[in-house]
Scaffold this motif. Structure first.
Motif, PDB file in Angstrom:
ATOM      1  N   LEU A  99       0.823  -1.212   0.000  1.00 42.93           N
ATOM      2  CA  LEU A  99       0.000   0.000   0.000  1.00 42.93           C
ATOM      3  C   LEU A  99       0.859   1.264   0.000  1.00 42.93           C
ATOM      4  O   LEU A  99       0.556   2.230  -0.712  1.00 42.93           O
ATOM      5  CB  LEU A  99      -0.936  -0.003   1.218  1.00 42.93           C
ATOM      6  N   PHE A 113       2.314   1.538  -3.498  1.00 41.98           N
ATOM      7  CA  PHE A 113       1.325   1.894  -4.518  1.00 41.98           C
ATOM      8  C   PHE A 113       0.853   3.339  -4.369  1.00 41.98           C
ATOM      9  O   PHE A 113       0.542   3.990  -5.375  1.00 41.98           O
ATOM     10  CB  PHE A 113       0.139   0.940  -4.472  1.00 41.98           C
ATOM     11  N   ILE A 116      -2.388  -5.743  -9.508  1.00 46.27           N
ATOM     12  CA  ILE A 116      -2.836  -5.243  -8.203  1.00 46.27           C
ATOM     13  C   ILE A 116      -2.979  -3.727  -8.251  1.00 46.27           C
ATOM     14  O   ILE A 116      -3.956  -3.167  -7.755  1.00 46.27           O
ATOM     15  CB  ILE A 116      -1.854  -5.646  -7.085  1.00 46.27           C
ATOM     16  N   TYR A 117      -1.995  -3.058  -8.863  1.00 44.36           N
ATOM     17  CA  TYR A 117      -2.070  -1.600  -8.953  1.00 44.36           C
ATOM     18  C   TYR A 117      -3.304  -1.165  -9.751  1.00 44.36           C
ATOM     19  O   TYR A 117      -4.015  -0.237  -9.347  1.00 44.36           O
ATOM     20  CB  TYR A 117      -0.809  -1.025  -9.601  1.00 44.36           C
ATOM     21  N   TYR A 168       1.175   5.906  -7.268  1.00 45.66           N
ATOM     22  CA  TYR A 168      -0.025   6.625  -7.707  1.00 45.66           C
ATOM     23  C   TYR A 168       0.215   8.138  -7.782  1.00 45.66           C
ATOM     24  O   TYR A 168      -0.210   8.801  -8.736  1.00 45.66           O
ATOM     25  CB  TYR A 168      -1.174   6.323  -6.752  1.00 45.66           C
ATOM     26  N   ALA A 186      -6.094  -2.762 -10.120  1.00 46.93           N
ATOM     27  CA  ALA A 186      -7.286  -3.003  -9.298  1.00 46.93           C
ATOM     28  C   ALA A 186      -7.471  -1.888  -8.269  1.00 46.93           C
ATOM     29  O   ALA A 186      -8.575  -1.337  -8.121  1.00 46.93           O
ATOM     30  CB  ALA A 186      -7.161  -4.357  -8.593  1.00 46.93           C
ATOM     31  N   LEU A 187      -6.393  -1.540  -7.562  1.00 46.78           N
ATOM     32  CA  LEU A 187      -6.481  -0.474  -6.560  1.00 46.78           C
ATOM     33  C   LEU A 187      -6.748   0.878  -7.212  1.00 46.78           C
ATOM     34  O   LEU A 187      -7.483   1.708  -6.655  1.00 46.78           O
ATOM     35  CB  LEU A 187      -5.178  -0.411  -5.750  1.00 46.78           C
ATOM     36  N   TYR A 188      -6.179   1.091  -8.380  1.00 47.64           N
ATOM     37  CA  TYR A 188      -6.408   2.338  -9.109  1.00 47.64           C
ATOM     38  C   TYR A 188      -7.891   2.499  -9.439  1.00 47.64           C
ATOM     39  O   TYR A 188      -8.467   3.576  -9.259  1.00 47.64           O
ATOM     40  CB  TYR A 188      -5.574   2.356 -10.387  1.00 47.64           C
ATOM     41  N   ASN A 189      -8.500   1.422  -9.923  1.00 40.82           N
ATOM     42  CA  ASN A 189      -9.922   1.491 -10.276  1.00 40.82           C
ATOM     43  C   ASN A 189     -10.808   1.662  -9.048  1.00 40.82           C
ATOM     44  O   ASN A 189     -11.831   2.343  -9.111  1.00 40.82           O
ATOM     45  CB  ASN A 189     -10.320   0.231 -11.053  1.00 40.82           C
ATOM     46  N   ILE A 190     -10.408   1.047  -7.934  1.00 41.67           N
ATOM     47  CA  ILE A 190     -11.152   1.268  -6.691  1.00 41.67           C
ATOM     48  C   ILE A 190     -11.077   2.737  -6.285  1.00 41.67           C
ATOM     49  O   ILE A 190     -12.070   3.332  -5.860  1.00 41.67           O
ATOM     50  CB  ILE A 190     -10.602   0.366  -5.567  1.00 41.67           C
ATOM     51  N   SER A 191      -9.905   3.337  -6.450  1.00 43.77           N
ATOM     52  CA  SER A 191      -9.722   4.743  -6.065  1.00 43.77           C
ATOM     53  C   SER A 191     -10.554   5.685  -6.932  1.00 43.77           C
ATOM     54  O   SER A 191     -10.869   6.807  -6.510  1.00 43.77           O
ATOM     55  CB  SER A 191      -8.243   5.134  -6.161  1.00 43.77           C
TER      56      SER A 191
END
Length: 229
Positions: free
Chosen positions: A130, A133, A213-214, A137, A216-221
């Motif tokens: 985290l 990332f 993973i990045y 980001y 996925a987290l990017y789209n969640i953000s």
């Protein structure tokens, strides 16, 4: 306070920073507790690795400040590339569970310690990823704003490939970021001798994994930016 606002550009970044501090202290507490109960300090290296994982985040916070001189940005940018792999390096620390060498009086006791170690290392892996990332980001959005959408994603792919190679050098060649300063000759020699088919496969698989993973987290953000949320 103005200085703090420069390095933590918005409330969400600040909140994440605080959350990462809580996760970090929780991991350090688990290591300290394990050491106290088992009288074994073998996992103290996780705390040092966590310290190294924080460095790229601080570097990225410096790099996104507009007032930073171009020469300073190049210096901190190179430093970021060198230290960024430390954030994802935690993934490879799961290997220490299989090498545990657990010697307790009962099988049940061994199981408890093994599961404790798994959860402890998982916390460090989660925290390191985290932190890394978020660092990635911040630079991603900066590059996207300055150069464009496609340049931002090319940066992500390049960063994860270089990071995966850095992780390979750290885990298998036993190099670390400090060797750039303390032993550059050995670093260059080791890098030149490290190129082989095994390296290629490791870098491809790990960089693919980290990039997914990045993404996925990017789209969640991005969910909060949708009108429906």
């Amino acid at each position: 306070m103005n200085l703090l606002n420069k390095f933590l550009p918005n409330k969400r970044t600040f909140n994440l920073f605080v959350m990462f501090l809580i996760l970090s202290f929780s991991g350090c507490f688990m290591v300290a507790l394990r050491t106290l109960i088992t009288l074994n300090s073998n996992y103290f290296f996780l705390i040092w690795n966590l310290f190294l994982a924080w460095i790229p985040l601080f570097l990225s916070l410096i790099l996104i400040v507009e007032e930073i001189h171009k020469v300073a940005k190049i210096f901190f940018g190179v430093a970021w590339i060198i230290f960024y792999p430390n954030a994802s390096y935690f993934i490879t620390d799961f290997i220490h569970i299989s090498r545990g060498g657990y010697h307790l009086s009962s099988h049940t006791g061994i199981e408890v310690v093994v599961w404790y170690d798994f959860l402890m290392i998982s916390l460090f892996v989660f925290t390191g990823l985290l932190i890394g990332f978020l660092s990635l980001y911040l630079l991603h959005k900066k590059i996207e704003k300055k150069i464009g959408f496609h340049a931002g994603w090319r940066f992500i792919i390049a960063a994860e490939i270089l990071s995966s190679y850095g992780i390979y050098l750290g885990r298998f060649i036993r190099l670390n970021s400090w060797h750039v300063v303390t032993n550059p000759y050995n670093l260059v020699k080791s890098v030149l001798w490290s190129f082989n088919f095994e390296t290629l496969i490791f870098v491809i698989i790990l960089s693919f994994f980290l990039t997914l993973i990045y993404i996925a987290l990017y789209n969640i953000s991005q969910l909060s930016k949708q009108n429906n949320y």
